[in-house]
Enzyme design. Structure first.
Site, PDB file in Angstrom:
ATOM      1  N   GLU A 146       5.076 -31.199  45.669  1.00  0.00           N
ATOM      2  CA  GLU A 146       4.303 -31.937  46.560  1.00  0.00           C
ATOM      3  C   GLU A 146       5.177 -32.670  47.563  1.00  0.00           C
ATOM      4  O   GLU A 146       6.467 -32.910  47.174  1.00  0.00           O
ATOM      5  CB  GLU A 146       3.425 -33.016  45.726  1.00  0.00           C
ATOM      6  CG  GLU A 146       4.139 -33.716  44.714  1.00  0.00           C
ATOM      7  CD  GLU A 146       5.560 -34.429  45.058  1.00  0.00           C
ATOM      8  OE1 GLU A 146       5.226 -35.278  46.018  1.00  0.00           O
ATOM      9  OE2 GLU A 146       6.377 -34.599  44.214  1.00  0.00           O
ATOM     10  N   GLY A 286      11.111 -34.610  43.977  1.00  0.00           N
ATOM     11  CA  GLY A 286       9.750 -34.147  44.206  1.00  0.00           C
ATOM     12  C   GLY A 286      10.063 -32.584  44.846  1.00  0.00           C
ATOM     13  O   GLY A 286      11.098 -32.075  44.537  1.00  0.00           O
ATOM     14  N   GLU A 287       9.084 -32.380  45.617  1.00  0.00           N
ATOM     15  CA  GLU A 287       9.052 -31.090  46.208  1.00  0.00           C
ATOM     16  C   GLU A 287       9.205 -29.675  45.301  1.00  0.00           C
ATOM     17  O   GLU A 287       9.728 -28.838  45.903  1.00  0.00           O
ATOM     18  CB  GLU A 287      10.025 -30.976  47.497  1.00  0.00           C
ATOM     19  CG  GLU A 287      11.492 -31.191  47.116  1.00  0.00           C
ATOM     20  CD  GLU A 287      12.452 -31.280  48.427  1.00  0.00           C
ATOM     21  OE1 GLU A 287      13.342 -30.509  48.453  1.00  0.00           O
ATOM     22  OE2 GLU A 287      12.073 -32.089  49.109  1.00  0.00           O
ATOM     23  N   GLY A 288       8.840 -30.154  44.140  1.00  0.00           N
ATOM     24  CA  GLY A 288       8.913 -28.789  43.213  1.00  0.00           C
ATOM     25  C   GLY A 288      10.495 -28.709  42.701  1.00  0.00           C
ATOM     26  O   GLY A 288      10.568 -27.462  41.910  1.00  0.00           O
TER      27      GLY A 288
END
Length: 317
Positions: A146, A286-288
């Protein structure tokens, strides 16, 4: 919803026990392969097509001055993902994952959950539908991540709503909040929890948001329908996923936890989910990114499973 294929899992375990190594000597790597076998329904799982999906959203709670960056950074980072400049782009290249970025109405943030519900029931369903649509039916594995300025505040509120506790248990620095900003962040979560007492998953998402969290839930449910295993990322991704357990304690059975984040609330969340992270590298991007790093561990485990000789094939014993 698909269920775990015990026959495929048992066949994978039998193969593990026949390979040229002492039984169990690859530890959790063996368990991960058996997990993949059971959810893919194959004694020899594959990772030919791995899809990493980043959902991006904006949040009304940033009106409470809970984040050191302006909301415009969300759209700027989406563009960075699309042009290949972010950490997740580099990790996906070496991990052999296809990256999809799904922005969710960035020009229309959710509402401030300290004053009203972040989303309507229809908005929740729309975001979940976008999440489900993002899942490719031919994927062998899905990685979820996300992006959204303010979403660590949302995650803290979601986790507290699902598992109890207060702001001190769940609120962390996120993208760098400290001092008075951390105090405002804790107060925002406290105010939200006092205002909203949702009883199910959809109401929880409506109360606190955001669209990317709802999309993550939709993607997880769609992957389960298709029998595709999932790797979850860190605190924000896991807080979203945890919402599904309000309605079905088994909702995340097809999910692996990529890593344990350095965000303070994630350790508590990992314990509540009763999941064992693949990695613990003090990441909190974050961001996978943690899920994508964990993919490389899975690829190593699967290479051993599918490529090693059995004792019979090697003429040993």
């Amino acid at each position: 919803m698909r269920s775990f294929d015990h026959a495929a899992a048992e066949a994978a375990r039998a193969r593990q026990n026949s390979l040229t190594k002492p039984e169990g000597s690859l530890g959790r790597l063996e368990d991960m392969v058996v997990f993949l076998a059971g959810w893919q329904g194959r004694a020899r799982p594959r990772l030919d097509r791995v899809q990493a999906v980043i959902f991006a959203g904006n949040h009304g709670v940033v009106a409470q001055a809970v984040n050191p960056f302006p909301q415009s950074v969300t759209a700027q980072m989406v563009q960075n993902f699309r042009t290949g400049g972010a950490a997740i782009n580099q990790i996906c290249k070496v991990a052999w994952a296809d990256l999809d970025v799904v922005p969710l109405e960035l020009d229309r943030p959710t509402r401030d959950f300290t004053r009203e519900c972040a989303m309507t029931a229809q908005e929740v369903q729309e975001a979940m539908h976008r999440g489900a649509e993002a899942v490719s039916a031919d994927s062998d594995l899905i990685l979820l991540g996300e992006m959204g300025i303010g979403n660590s505040t949302v995650a803290a509120a979601l986790a507290a709503s699902v598992y109890g506790g207060g702001p001190d248990d769940w609120v962390g620095p996120g993208t760098g909040a400290q001092g008075d900003m951390m105090s405002r962040k804790r107060q925002a979560v406290a105010d939200g929890l006092a205002r909203h007492q949702p009883g199910n998953g959809a109401d929880t998402l409506a109360a606190f948001g955001g669209r990317e969290q709802a999309a993550i839930c939709g993607a997880i449910l769609r992957a389960r329908e298709l029998g595709i295993p999932v790797i979850l990322d860190g605190f924000i991704c896991c807080a979203a996923a945890a919402v599904l357990t309000r309605d079905d304690p088994d909702a995340l059975a097809h999910c692996l936890l990529g890593h344990e984040s350095a965000e303070p609330g994630h350790q508590r969340l990992v314990a509540a989910l009763a999941m064992t992270p693949i990695l613990s590298l003090d990441m909190r991007l974050g961001e996978g990114s943690g899920a994508a790093m964990a993919l490389m561990i899975l690829r190593g485990a699967l290479s051993c499973h599918n490529g090693m000789a059995t004792f019979a094939e090697a003429g040993i014993g």
